[in-house]
Design a protein around this motif. Structure first.
Motif: not given
Length: 221
Positions: A42-54
């Motif tokens: 569920i977790f990563v070291n930080g946050k999951f990233c949004k597609d830069p195009k969005l």
């Protein structure tokens, strides 16, 4: 020839260490337990990233840091946080900030630490008594200063520090922190308010207090 080989091996090890150190990011949460089954991750070291195009401008925006916080509480202060939780665009950028409001005559940002960030504090209004304590290896040296509007003070990463309003009017400060999620450990809350509670006998001996005093403190926190 042997000395050359040793030097070459030393240089290669140093390079490998520097590359390894540069690869792993600093911790961005209290812990990140490894798992083998990625389906339960569920977790990563930080946050999951949004597609830069969005991405949108609102991903990099926060409104309201001009609004005073409510200092009507036991410690007489309020911290308005602006980190990756409020601005998603801060993810991976390694910076955040806070606004701190202090009630007159002793309102304080109680002794605490930021496990993942150095803090630089700017006083906008009021008079603050601030300080931090070094580690055991540096003899727990106490550095303190009285700050006035326009003054700046730095609290090194991980060290216990505080701010107290010693004036008769409200005080306001802004601080930048070197992490998207600095974390905060308020000493009294952590030690006496842990869940479940730490054995009172342990704390009594550590703080050289009567067990009854420790139990009373635990009830308060």
């Amino acid at each position: 020839m042997k000395s050359f080989n040793f030097l070459l091996a030393f240089v290669l090890l140093a390079l490998a260490y520097s590359l390894a150190s540069a690869y792993d990011p600093s911790p961005l949460q209290d812990f990140c337990v490894a798992i083998n089954d990625i389906k339960t991750g569920i977790f990563v070291n930080g946050k999951f990233c949004k597609d830069p195009k969005l991405a949108t401008p609102d991903d990099f925006f926060f409104k309201g840091l001009n609004i005073p916080g409510n200092t009507n509480n036991l410690v007489g202060s309020n911290v308005t946080t602006v980190n990756v939780e409020q601005i998603p665009g801060l993810n991976t950028l390694g910076i955040s900030m806070v606004r701190i409001d202090y009630a007159p005559n002793g309102g304080q940002n109680a002794p605490h630490t930021h496990p993942r960030a150095t803090e630089i504090l700017f006083v906008q209004e009021g008079t603050l008594y601030v300080g931090f304590v070094t580690s055991n290896q540096n003899n727990n040296t106490f550095f303190s200063k009285i700050l006035y509007p326009g003054d700046v003070f730095v609290f090194p990463i991980g060290l216990i520090h505080f701010q107290v309003n010693i004036g008769k009017t409200d005080a306001v400060a802004f601080a930048a922190l070197g992490s998207q999620n600095p974390g905060v450990i308020t000493i009294a809350n952590t030690v006496f308010g842990s869940n479940p509670p730490i054995n009172p006998d342990v704390l009594a001996r550590a703080f050289q207090l009567d067990v009854k005093v420790v139990k009373d403190l635990q009830k308060k926190f």
